[in-house]
Design a protein around this motif. Structure first.
Motif, PDB file in Angstrom:
ATOM      1  N   UNK A  33      55.654  72.716 -30.705  1.00 14.22           N
ATOM      2  CA  UNK A  33      56.691  72.375 -31.687  1.00 14.22           C
ATOM      3  C   UNK A  33      56.949  70.861 -31.682  1.00 14.22           C
ATOM      4  N   UNK A  34      56.880  70.255 -30.515  1.00  9.22           N
ATOM      5  CA  UNK A  34      57.081  68.798 -30.456  1.00  9.22           C
ATOM      6  C   UNK A  34      55.939  68.067 -31.156  1.00  9.22           C
ATOM      7  N   UNK A  35      54.742  68.638 -31.053  1.00 10.66           N
ATOM      8  CA  UNK A  35      53.576  68.006 -31.696  1.00 10.66           C
ATOM      9  C   UNK A  35      53.601  68.237 -33.214  1.00 10.66           C
ATOM     10  N   UNK A  36      54.059  69.439 -33.608  1.00 12.94           N
ATOM     11  CA  UNK A  36      54.117  69.780 -35.043  1.00 12.94           C
ATOM     12  C   UNK A  36      55.551  70.178 -35.386  1.00 12.94           C
ATOM     13  N   UNK A  37      56.434  69.201 -35.603  1.00 14.66           N
ATOM     14  CA  UNK A  37      57.867  69.496 -35.760  1.00 14.66           C
ATOM     15  C   UNK A  37      58.203  70.347 -36.988  1.00 14.66           C
ATOM     16  N   UNK A  38      57.286  70.485 -37.927  1.00 16.90           N
ATOM     17  CA  UNK A  38      57.604  71.264 -39.130  1.00 16.90           C
ATOM     18  C   UNK A  38      57.448  72.773 -38.914  1.00 16.90           C
ATOM     19  N   UNK A  39      57.027  73.197 -37.725  1.00 18.23           N
ATOM     20  CA  UNK A  39      56.819  74.636 -37.492  1.00 18.23           C
ATOM     21  C   UNK A  39      58.140  75.411 -37.522  1.00 18.23           C
ATOM     22  N   UNK A  40      58.079  76.642 -38.035  1.00 16.56           N
ATOM     23  CA  UNK A  40      59.265  77.513 -38.028  1.00 16.56           C
ATOM     24  C   UNK A  40      59.273  78.408 -36.799  1.00 16.56           C
ATOM     25  N   UNK A  41      58.108  78.739 -36.307  1.00 16.60           N
ATOM     26  CA  UNK A  41      58.026  79.645 -35.144  1.00 16.60           C
ATOM     27  C   UNK A  41      56.655  79.501 -34.492  1.00 16.60           C
ATOM     28  N   UNK A  42      56.580  79.968 -33.248  1.00 15.70           N
ATOM     29  CA  UNK A  42      55.288  79.976 -32.544  1.00 15.70           C
ATOM     30  C   UNK A  42      55.091  81.376 -31.961  1.00 15.70           C
ATOM     31  N   UNK A  43      53.951  81.962 -32.234  1.00 17.79           N
ATOM     32  CA  UNK A  43      53.582  83.248 -31.627  1.00 17.79           C
ATOM     33  C   UNK A  43      52.706  82.969 -30.417  1.00 17.79           C
ATOM     34  N   UNK A  44      53.078  83.560 -29.277  1.00 21.01           N
ATOM     35  CA  UNK A  44      52.247  83.356 -28.082  1.00 21.01           C
ATOM     36  C   UNK A  44      51.629  84.694 -27.676  1.00 21.01           C
ATOM     37  N   UNK A  45      50.396  84.621 -27.264  1.00 25.63           N
ATOM     38  CA  UNK A  45      49.653  85.810 -26.838  1.00 25.63           C
ATOM     39  C   UNK A  45      49.056  85.554 -25.461  1.00 25.63           C
ATOM     40  N   UNK A  46      48.883  86.606 -24.728  1.00 26.19           N
ATOM     41  CA  UNK A  46      48.088  86.529 -23.508  1.00 26.19           C
ATOM     42  C   UNK A  46      46.854  87.389 -23.719  1.00 26.19           C
ATOM     43  N   UNK A  47      45.702  86.807 -23.417  1.00 24.65           N
ATOM     44  CA  UNK A  47      44.470  87.595 -23.442  1.00 24.65           C
ATOM     45  C   UNK A  47      44.059  87.826 -22.000  1.00 24.65           C
ATOM     46  N   UNK A  48      44.259  89.052 -21.557  1.00 21.29           N
ATOM     47  CA  UNK A  48      43.905  89.375 -20.166  1.00 21.29           C
ATOM     48  C   UNK A  48      43.348  90.800 -20.172  1.00 21.29           C
ATOM     49  N   UNK A  49      42.049  90.890 -20.265  1.00 19.81           N
ATOM     50  CA  UNK A  49      41.409  92.201 -20.406  1.00 19.81           C
ATOM     51  C   UNK A  49      41.665  92.776 -21.781  1.00 19.81           C
ATOM     52  N   UNK A  50      42.044  91.977 -22.745  1.00 20.21           N
ATOM     53  CA  UNK A  50      42.379  92.412 -24.102  1.00 20.21           C
ATOM     54  C   UNK A  50      43.575  91.608 -24.581  1.00 20.21           C
ATOM     55  N   UNK A  51      43.751  91.562 -25.887  1.00 17.98           N
ATOM     56  CA  UNK A  51      44.846  90.769 -26.444  1.00 17.98           C
ATOM     57  C   UNK A  51      46.166  91.529 -26.327  1.00 17.98           C
ATOM     58  N   UNK A  52      47.147  90.931 -25.668  1.00 19.10           N
ATOM     59  CA  UNK A  52      48.466  91.560 -25.523  1.00 19.10           C
ATOM     60  C   UNK A  52      49.284  91.283 -26.791  1.00 19.10           C
ATOM     61  N   UNK A  53      50.306  92.133 -27.064  1.00 22.77           N
ATOM     62  CA  UNK A  53      51.126  91.910 -28.265  1.00 22.77           C
ATOM     63  C   UNK A  53      51.782  90.527 -28.232  1.00 22.77           C
ATOM     64  N   UNK A  54      52.010  89.969 -29.413  1.00 20.02           N
ATOM     65  CA  UNK A  54      52.570  88.617 -29.500  1.00 20.02           C
ATOM     66  C   UNK A  54      54.054  88.607 -29.150  1.00 20.02           C
TER      67      UNK A  54
END
Ligand code: SF4
Length: 237
Positions: A33-54
């Protein structure tokens, strides 16, 4: 107007499952968000043996979190703030090999001879002590390599195995020696075969001719996802 949402996918390769709500990912989202201040939200995922829900972090949530982080960082830098050493927080700290608080903490935990009942409490301490000892040795080695003096210590050559020179075969042939006495046909490493044939082609062939012996027992936390190896009867001594 559509929302501007960025996505972060963190590939985790460790055996311990990471909670997608970990503040680590929230810090990543904040940095984005600091790098791209115009963002409204950030979705984070963990990929550990498969993609976990955001997990979605809204802009306002991240800004509030950023304020908390900034306050905590400022407090941490105050001269009156006392370090709080511990295995978890020290393991990645850049000051871990020079921190007096950690050294005092680790050395204060050396125990007397213990029975089995004390081991569960002592094992995390032992791991912390071992990690600290590694860090201290690595720092001393690095300092000596850079030309510094560590009183009472020096660097020496460790043990090394003899090895063939790159031109050994050529020299033997030129010398008229029977090279059969010096060579043998061996199987390539399995991963090299996979690379050469491609995993798909190699898989059925390797299934016929490879096996996986049981690994040596490794100490792990009871929460580790790997199945337990059956233990035997043992009496404390
Ligand atoms: S090594 Fe020292 S400064 Fe770093 S986390 Fe541990 S106690 Fe804090």
């Amino acid at each position: 107007m559509s929302m501007k949402v960025a996505k972060i996918v963190d590939l985790k390769t460790g055996a311990n499952l990471v909670d997608p709500l970990t503040p680590q990912l929230k810090v990543y989202a904040l940095a984005l968000l600091q790098t791209y201040p115009a963002l409204d939200a950030v979705d984070v995922y963990i990929y550990q043996g498969g993609l976990q829900p955001a997990v979605r972090y809204a802009r306002d949530d991240l800004l509030a979190f950023g304020y908390q982080v900034a306050v905590a960082a400022e407090q941490a830098l105050e001269p009156s703030t006392r370090p709080v050493p511990g295995a978890k927080q020290c393991q990645w700290c850049p000051a871990r090999s020079i921190c007096t608080a950690r050294a005092v903490h680790v050395l204060s935990q050396a125990g007397e001879r213990m029975g089995l009942a004390d081991l569960a409490g002592a094992l995390p301490v032992a791991q912390h002590v071992a990690a600290w000892a590694d860090d201290v040795q690595a720092r001393a080695k690095d300092a000596l390599l850079k030309g510094a003096t560590v009183t009472g210590y020096k660097l020496v050559e460790g043990q090394a195995r003899r090895k063939w020179r790159d031109d050994a075969l050529e020299v033997l042939e030129r010398s008229g020696l029977e090279t059969d006495q010096f060579t043998q046909t061996t199987l390539l490493p399995i991963t090299a075969v996979e690379r050469a044939l491609g995993k798909k082609v190699a898989a059925p062939i390797l299934a016929m001719v490879t096996e996986k012996p049981p690994g040596s027992p490794v100490l792990a936390l009871s929460t580790d996802p790997r199945p337990q190896i059956a233990g035997g009867q043992f009496e404390d001594f």
